[in-house]
Design an enzyme around this catalytic site. Structure first.
Site, short mmCIF file in Angstrom:
data_model
loop_
_atom_site.label_atom_id
_atom_site.label_comp_id
_atom_site.label_asym_id
_atom_site.label_seq_id
_atom_site.Cartn_x
_atom_site.Cartn_y
_atom_site.Cartn_z
N GLY A 7 0.82 -1.22 0.00
CA GLY A 7 0.00 0.00 0.00
C GLY A 7 0.84 1.26 0.00
O GLY A 7 0.51 2.24 0.65
N ALA A 17 2.75 2.87 -5.20
CA ALA A 17 2.44 1.92 -6.28
C ALA A 17 1.14 1.18 -6.00
O ALA A 17 0.28 1.04 -6.88
CB ALA A 17 3.59 0.93 -6.45
N VAL A 71 9.58 8.38 0.70
CA VAL A 71 10.10 9.53 -0.06
C VAL A 71 9.54 9.42 -1.48
O VAL A 71 8.89 8.45 -1.82
CB VAL A 71 11.64 9.57 -0.11
CG1 VAL A 71 12.23 10.06 1.18
CG2 VAL A 71 12.21 8.22 -0.49
N LYS A 130 5.54 22.10 -10.86
CA LYS A 130 6.93 21.79 -11.26
C LYS A 130 7.05 21.97 -12.77
O LYS A 130 6.33 21.31 -13.54
CB LYS A 130 7.26 20.34 -10.86
CG LYS A 130 8.62 19.89 -11.33
CD LYS A 130 8.92 18.47 -10.89
CE LYS A 130 10.21 17.97 -11.49
NZ LYS A 130 10.45 16.55 -11.22
N ILE A 180 7.50 7.22 -10.06
CA ILE A 180 6.02 7.27 -10.04
C ILE A 180 5.52 7.15 -11.48
O ILE A 180 4.51 6.51 -11.77
CB ILE A 180 5.53 8.54 -9.33
CG1 ILE A 180 5.87 8.44 -7.83
CG2 ILE A 180 4.04 8.76 -9.53
CD1 ILE A 180 5.56 9.67 -7.01
#
Ligand SMILES: Cc1cc2nc3c(=O)[nH]c(=O)nc-3n(C[C@H](O)[C@H](O)[C@H](O)COP(=O)(O)OP(=O)(O)OC[C@H]3O[C@@H](n4cnc5c(N)ncnc54)[C@H](O)[C@@H]3O)c2cc1C
Length: 523
Positions: free
Chosen positions: A14, A17, A54, A85, A352
């Site tokens: 969990g 991903a 992180v 970003k 990610i």
């Protein structure tokens, strides 16, 4: 042969991903789908084990993922304390004192179907052009700390860029969990202790420490670096790429926010690796990614601490990893997504994104109960290509350096590199040609940003540009530069735009508040 639909999926893990996978599967094949075929999805995770904790930089495609799930962007920004970003700034990578940006957008304008960079190289050679960044809207926005949203109209200057987010990945996973639980996913808290296999080697069931058995038709391994199913059970070979990506440790620590929110990540090269600085609304994420062959943990943390500009909000989080990926990420009825399938260090914020690619491919190739091997073969082929192209892009940053001030940079400069990358670099050096990989994550502008920033200059320019009136093109380039400057004048500052859309979720960034909210998680 009649095919039977998958009726139950078990996701193990969990972290980011696990919950991204859960959210997407719920939408397309689970109970959140409005289609008739619905399958039950369960997610098992162990709070005791925790997550990597992180992962703060993303790439623009995350917006597509969120949009597909029907996520409201303002809510997402609030929930994850995200900031906009526009790219990544590389400091000290080729030479100490250097700084250049890898912006999320295009440079210049094509002429008669020829990419702008060919003209820019020719103009530059004749002293008729400025820096590459002069012709990039997102680069100028980032440095001027301005923000606006891109436009779809291809004739608009505002269509030439995209944006991503800096975010709190733990909060993102928590947010997705809340949404997905509300849609009916079953979350089981517990540790998977044993994997029971059928005679043909497929997974039959998972046995939890509590004694509970979970059986499903399809299992998704999101157990992070542990790779409980794909590694421990299936022994899928790990392709070790650490000879090219030698950083194998990181120390991460958040600090209090100082100054204006920047709309780019800072990646600052250090003697044995590099340091990240990522601005979130409520704090700054920092870390030093380093090679344990070249520096000790204590020295790395010492270097990081000396280069921080805010108050430390937590104890340092030391992480270990190895660059590489599983040769096969989908075996029988098990698919690995996330760190369990590979990790290529965070320099270009690709993890990610690779999770997203894995989920997208799985959905495109979604199997029936008897799992056709052509589907898993295609998944494995496509994911290998993704990993390899990301690997080459990151290796370029390290290898194309002139630094000779530390054993680490000597190693990076002199190391052998993957053959495909060698060919790419040769083509650029000899003829200024950048290979366009159709489905790769990083396209021509990204490669150009790194080649240029790392001081790679082609020996010859494209012969096609000789037939063009270069002074006239120089005028057009100067006009574009001015249009960009004019466009910046009309934009809000990054902060203003952010706050107009969504107030921060957690304003209190005191060390105590930080610990209460985020705790410590390790791998
Ligand atoms: C130093 C560093 C910096 C990074 N920075 C970035 C970045 O800027 N951008 C980016 O995109 N990515 C980044 N990443 C990667 C990013 O953190 C991960 O890709 C992302 O968090 C996904 O992790 P995961 O969910 O695969 O694994 P994890 O977060 O490790 O989650 C694993 C899950 O599996 C569960 N689990 C494990 N074993 C069991 C078991 N036996 N039983 C039950 N549950 C189990 C755990 O409880 C946990 O829920 C970074 C990674 C590192 C190491």
């Amino acid at each position: 042969m009649a095919t039977q639909a998958i009726q139950k999926i078990a996701i193990v893990g969990g972290g980011t991903a696990g919950w991204m996978t859960a959210a997407a599967l719920m939408k397309f094949v689970g109970t959140a789908s409005d289609k008739k075929a619905r399958c039950e999805i369960v997610l098992v995770e162990s709070d005791e084990i925790g997550t990597v904790g992180v992962g703060e930089g993303t790439l623009p495609l995350i917006r597509q993922f969120n949009q597909t799930l029907g996520i409201d962007e303002a809510e997402f920004i609030r929930e994850t304390n995200a900031t906009y970003k526009l790219g990544i700034e590389f400091c000290n990578w080729a030479r100490i004192g250097d700084a250049y940006l890898h912006p999320f957008g295009d440079y210049g304008f094509p002429v008669d179907g020829i990419e702008f960079y060919h003209f820019w190289l020719a103009l530059k050679e004749k002293g008729l052009a400025g820096s590459l960044d002069d012709y990039s809207l997102p680069a100028q926005m980032a440095y001027a700390n301005k923000f606006t949203y891109p436009e779809r109209d291809p004739s608009s200057l505002l269509s030439t860029f995209s944006y991503a987010f800096h975010l709190d990945a733990t909060a993102y996973a928590r947010y997705l969990r809340r949404r997905t639980e509300a849609q009916g996913i079953k979350r089981i808290e517990g540790r998977v202790e044993h994997i029971i296999q059928t005679e043909d080697g497929s997974i039959e069931s998972l046995k939890l420490a509590s004694g509970e058995d979970i059986s499903a038709d399809l299992y998704i391994d999101c157990t992070g670096f542990r790779a409980l199913l794909i590694g421990d059970t299936f022994k899928s070979e790990f392709c070790d790429w650490s000879e090219w990506l030698s950083c194998d440790r990181a120390v991460a620590v958040p600090t209090s926010r100082t100054g204006e929110l920047l709309s780019y990540t800072k990646a600052i090269a250090q003697p044995a690796g590099w340091q990240w600085r990522i601005p979130l609304q409520h704090r700054t994420g920092n870390g030093y990614v380093y090679s344990s062959k070249h520096i000790s943990d204590d020295e790395a943390f010492g270097t990081l601490k000396r280069n921080l500009d805010g108050e430390l909000l937590a104890e340092p989080n030391f992480l270990r990893f190895k660059a590489g990926h599983r040769k096969i990420s989908w075996i029988k009825n098990c698919v690995a997504i996330g760190l369990s399938s590979g990790f290529l260090e965070p320099l270009e914020s690709t993890s990610i994104q690779l999770i997203q690619q894995g989920i997208t491919k799985l959905l495109e190739l979604f199997p029936s109960k008897n799992i056709e091997s052509c589907l898993s073969d295609e998944f494995n082929r496509a994911m290998l290509l993704e990993y390899e192209s990301v690997r080459d892009f990151i290796v370029l940053n390290y290898h194309a350096t002139e630094r000779d001030d530390s054993p680490f940079w000597d190693y990076c400069r002199q190391m052998g590199i993957p053959q495909e990358l060698k060919e790419k670099i040769d083509l650029y050096k000899r003829r200024g040609y950048i290979i366009e990989q159709q489905q790769a994550l990083f396209l021509i502008p990204s490669w150009l940003a790194i080649y240029t920033g790392q001081h790679l200059v082609p020996e010859k320019v494209d012969p096609r540009v000789a037939g063009f009136d270069l002074p006239k093109l120089a005028e057009r380039a100067a006009e574009l530069k001015q249009q960009i400057i004019d466009a910046l004048d009309k934009m809000a500052s990054n902060n203003e735009e952010l706050l107009r859309n969504c107030a921060p979720n957690h304003n209190d960034a005191s060390p105590q508040a930080y610990r209460n909210l985020y705790g410590q998680s390790r791998i």
